[in-house]
Design a protein around this motif. Structure first.
Motif, PDB file in Angstrom:
ATOM      1  N   GLU A   1       0.812  -1.219   0.000  1.00  0.00           N
ATOM      2  CA  GLU A   1       0.000   0.000   0.000  1.00  0.00           C
ATOM      3  C   GLU A   1       0.848   1.273   0.000  1.00  0.00           C
ATOM      4  O   GLU A   1       0.541   2.247  -0.700  1.00  0.00           O
ATOM      5  CB  GLU A   1      -0.921   0.022   1.225  1.00  0.00           C
ATOM      6  N   LYS A   2       1.937   1.272   0.740  1.00  0.00           N
ATOM      7  CA  LYS A   2       2.750   2.487   0.868  1.00  0.00           C
ATOM      8  C   LYS A   2       3.436   2.874  -0.444  1.00  0.00           C
ATOM      9  O   LYS A   2       3.969   3.980  -0.566  1.00  0.00           O
ATOM     10  CB  LYS A   2       3.788   2.314   1.973  1.00  0.00           C
ATOM     11  N   ARG A   3       3.433   1.970  -1.429  1.00  0.00           N
ATOM     12  CA  ARG A   3       4.044   2.276  -2.720  1.00  0.00           C
ATOM     13  C   ARG A   3       3.069   2.962  -3.680  1.00  0.00           C
ATOM     14  O   ARG A   3       3.498   3.503  -4.707  1.00  0.00           O
ATOM     15  CB  ARG A   3       4.570   0.994  -3.370  1.00  0.00           C
ATOM     16  N   ARG A   4       1.783   2.906  -3.366  1.00  0.00           N
ATOM     17  CA  ARG A   4       0.791   3.525  -4.250  1.00  0.00           C
ATOM     18  C   ARG A   4       0.973   5.037  -4.243  1.00  0.00           C
ATOM     19  O   ARG A   4       1.144   5.649  -3.181  1.00  0.00           O
ATOM     20  CB  ARG A   4      -0.619   3.153  -3.800  1.00  0.00           C
ATOM     21  N   LEU A   5       0.887   5.636  -5.407  1.00  0.00           N
ATOM     22  CA  LEU A   5       1.144   7.071  -5.520  1.00  0.00           C
ATOM     23  C   LEU A   5       0.026   7.927  -4.939  1.00  0.00           C
ATOM     24  O   LEU A   5       0.142   9.158  -4.921  1.00  0.00           O
ATOM     25  CB  LEU A   5       1.394   7.446  -6.976  1.00  0.00           C
ATOM     26  N   THR A   6      -1.049   7.298  -4.457  1.00  0.00           N
ATOM     27  CA  THR A   6      -2.090   8.043  -3.752  1.00  0.00           C
ATOM     28  C   THR A   6      -2.141   7.657  -2.265  1.00  0.00           C
ATOM     29  O   THR A   6      -3.120   7.953  -1.582  1.00  0.00           O
ATOM     30  CB  THR A   6      -3.466   7.822  -4.405  1.00  0.00           C
ATOM     31  N   TYR A   7      -1.096   7.015  -1.786  1.00  0.00           N
ATOM     32  CA  TYR A   7      -0.959   6.745  -0.349  1.00  0.00           C
ATOM     33  C   TYR A   7      -0.705   8.080   0.366  1.00  0.00           C
ATOM     34  O   TYR A   7      -0.161   9.027  -0.215  1.00  0.00           O
ATOM     35  CB  TYR A   7       0.198   5.780  -0.119  1.00  0.00           C
ATOM     36  N   GLU A   8      -1.087   8.169   1.626  1.00  0.00           N
ATOM     37  CA  GLU A   8      -1.057   9.438   2.349  1.00  0.00           C
ATOM     38  C   GLU A   8       0.315  10.109   2.355  1.00  0.00           C
ATOM     39  O   GLU A   8       0.411  11.352   2.310  1.00  0.00           O
ATOM     40  CB  GLU A   8      -1.540   9.248   3.794  1.00  0.00           C
ATOM     41  N   ALA A   9       1.390   9.341   2.394  1.00  0.00           N
ATOM     42  CA  ALA A   9       2.725   9.939   2.414  1.00  0.00           C
ATOM     43  C   ALA A   9       3.015  10.675   1.109  1.00  0.00           C
ATOM     44  O   ALA A   9       3.662  11.733   1.107  1.00  0.00           O
ATOM     45  CB  ALA A   9       3.776   8.866   2.665  1.00  0.00           C
ATOM     46  N   PHE A  10       2.536  10.132  -0.009  1.00  0.00           N
ATOM     47  CA  PHE A  10       2.695  10.826  -1.283  1.00  0.00           C
ATOM     48  C   PHE A  10       1.777  12.046  -1.347  1.00  0.00           C
ATOM     49  O   PHE A  10       2.178  13.093  -1.871  1.00  0.00           O
ATOM     50  CB  PHE A  10       2.410   9.877  -2.446  1.00  0.00           C
ATOM     51  N   LEU A  11       0.571  11.928  -0.821  1.00  0.00           N
ATOM     52  CA  LEU A  11      -0.342  13.074  -0.824  1.00  0.00           C
ATOM     53  C   LEU A  11       0.270  14.247  -0.065  1.00  0.00           C
ATOM     54  O   LEU A  11       0.105  15.407  -0.463  1.00  0.00           O
ATOM     55  CB  LEU A  11      -1.691  12.689  -0.218  1.00  0.00           C
ATOM     56  N   ALA A  12       0.972  13.952   1.019  1.00  0.00           N
ATOM     57  CA  ALA A  12       1.622  15.016   1.792  1.00  0.00           C
ATOM     58  C   ALA A  12       2.690  15.721   0.955  1.00  0.00           C
ATOM     59  O   ALA A  12       2.854  16.950   1.039  1.00  0.00           O
ATOM     60  CB  ALA A  12       2.239  14.434   3.058  1.00  0.00           C
ATOM     61  N   ARG A  13       3.397  14.961   0.144  1.00  0.00           N
ATOM     62  CA  ARG A  13       4.397  15.568  -0.747  1.00  0.00           C
ATOM     63  C   ARG A  13       3.719  16.464  -1.777  1.00  0.00           C
ATOM     64  O   ARG A  13       4.178  17.589  -2.038  1.00  0.00           O
ATOM     65  CB  ARG A  13       5.197  14.479  -1.461  1.00  0.00           C
ATOM     66  N   TYR A  14       2.634  15.975  -2.362  1.00  0.00           N
ATOM     67  CA  TYR A  14       1.927  16.766  -3.373  1.00  0.00           C
ATOM     68  C   TYR A  14       1.407  18.073  -2.773  1.00  0.00           C
ATOM     69  O   TYR A  14       1.531  19.135  -3.389  1.00  0.00           O
ATOM     70  CB  TYR A  14       0.752  15.984  -3.963  1.00  0.00           C
ATOM     71  N   LYS A  15       0.824  17.980  -1.603  1.00  0.00           N
ATOM     72  CA  LYS A  15       0.283  19.172  -0.942  1.00  0.00           C
ATOM     73  C   LYS A  15       1.390  20.209  -0.731  1.00  0.00           C
ATOM     74  O   LYS A  15       1.181  21.412  -0.899  1.00  0.00           O
ATOM     75  CB  LYS A  15      -0.361  18.805   0.398  1.00  0.00           C
ATOM     76  N   HIS A  16       2.570  19.737  -0.360  1.00  0.00           N
ATOM     77  CA  HIS A  16       3.675  20.648  -0.065  1.00  0.00           C
ATOM     78  C   HIS A  16       4.122  21.410  -1.307  1.00  0.00           C
ATOM     79  O   HIS A  16       4.357  22.634  -1.246  1.00  0.00           O
ATOM     80  CB  HIS A  16       4.854  19.855   0.512  1.00  0.00           C
ATOM     81  N   ILE A  17       4.237  20.728  -2.435  1.00  0.00           N
ATOM     82  CA  ILE A  17       4.790  21.396  -3.625  1.00  0.00           C
ATOM     83  C   ILE A  17       3.737  22.124  -4.447  1.00  0.00           C
ATOM     84  O   ILE A  17       4.077  23.010  -5.232  1.00  0.00           O
ATOM     85  CB  ILE A  17       5.562  20.403  -4.519  1.00  0.00           C
ATOM     86  N   LEU A  18       2.453  21.782  -4.276  1.00  0.00           N
ATOM     87  CA  LEU A  18       1.386  22.446  -5.026  1.00  0.00           C
ATOM     88  C   LEU A  18       1.098  23.835  -4.465  1.00  0.00           C
ATOM     89  O   LEU A  18       1.152  24.063  -3.248  1.00  0.00           O
ATOM     90  CB  LEU A  18       0.110  21.621  -4.989  1.00  0.00           C
ATOM     91  N   LYS A  19       0.734  24.744  -5.344  1.00  0.00           N
ATOM     92  CA  LYS A  19       0.235  26.042  -4.907  1.00  0.00           C
ATOM     93  C   LYS A  19      -1.116  25.852  -4.219  1.00  0.00           C
ATOM     94  O   LYS A  19      -1.782  24.827  -4.432  1.00  0.00           O
ATOM     95  CB  LYS A  19       0.105  26.979  -6.108  1.00  0.00           C
ATOM     96  N   PRO A  20      -1.551  26.803  -3.401  1.00  0.00           N
ATOM     97  CA  PRO A  20      -2.811  26.632  -2.663  1.00  0.00           C
ATOM     98  C   PRO A  20      -4.013  26.300  -3.533  1.00  0.00           C
ATOM     99  O   PRO A  20      -4.920  25.590  -3.105  1.00  0.00           O
ATOM    100  CB  PRO A  20      -2.989  27.981  -1.953  1.00  0.00           C
TER     101      PRO A  20
END
Length: 213
Positions: A126-145
């Motif tokens: 599960e942790k390898r899926r690109l929509t796992y929460e750890a990846f979502l946290a990365r996306y949130k960080h680099i995305l504009k609001p």
């Protein structure tokens, strides 16, 4: 299917540094200044052989697209497509999605695309899926609001998992489409996988989300 190893791939990437940037971390916080000529920055994670990013670049010349692909023997095909099309608004990088925070600064990216990502169907992966929460946290960080993430897949299990994952993370779902091609969206640019699976009658799923602030 595992990509056939291309022993010449690394040298080919070095020879085409006008298209593919090795050592992408040096551009962190400087993408618009040094690469995109102040254009909005859209990032495709898992760009594969490059059909989608080439098509998007042609359709949206006012946007600069960065395609991330970790497998050298696959990204060389994307480099070839971009060079053939002469797309000035595409940059490719041979990196792992786990390293996004080393490549992009906070609030630096306008949009992210996840196209036909590996579903990793076994629970232990599960942790390898690109929509796992750890990846979502990365996306949130680099995305504009006001930035968006757009997911497309043919895998219903991954789609359902992702919608739940987005919800649990606090994302706002802007679109859920369980049969994208039936909707006949004229702006949709297909990937290689999308063409293959849709030709077999497989429905294509799409979801758009924004992140909590």
């Amino acid at each position: 299917m595992r990509a056939r190893h291309k022993p010449w791939a690394e040298d080919y990437l070095k020879e085409n540094d006008d298209v593919v940037k090795l050592g992408a971390a040096e551009y962190k916080g400087k993408w618009q200044e040094e690469i995109t000529d102040e254009k909005p920055l859209h990032v495709e994670i898992g760009t594969g052989k490059g059909q989608f990013i080439r098509g998007m670049a042609a359709q949206y010349p006012e946007v600069h697209f960065v395609g991330i692909e970790v497998v050298k023997s696959i990204i060389v095909s994307a480099v070839e497509k971009v060079k053939e099309a002469g797309s000035p608004n595409v940059t490719l990088i041979n990196e792992n999605a786990e390293d996004l925070l080393d490549i992009f600064e906070e609030n630096e990216v306008d949009q992210i695309y996840l196209n036909f990502s590996d579903p990793w169907p076994k629970n232990r992966h599960e942790k390898r899926r690109l929509t796992y929460e750890a990846f979502l946290a990365r996306y949130k960080h680099i995305l504009k609001p006001d930035g968006e993430l757009v997911l497309k897949t043919d895998n219903r299990g991954l789609f359902e998992y992702s919608v739940v994952s987005f919800s649990q993370f606090g994302c706002t779902v802007e679109e859920i489409n369980v049969d994208l091609h039936a909707a006949e969206d004229p702006t949709n640019v297909m990937t290689e996988y999308e063409e293959k699976f849709s030709a077999k009658g497989q429905p294509i799923y799409r979801c758009r989300v924004t992140f909590p602030q």
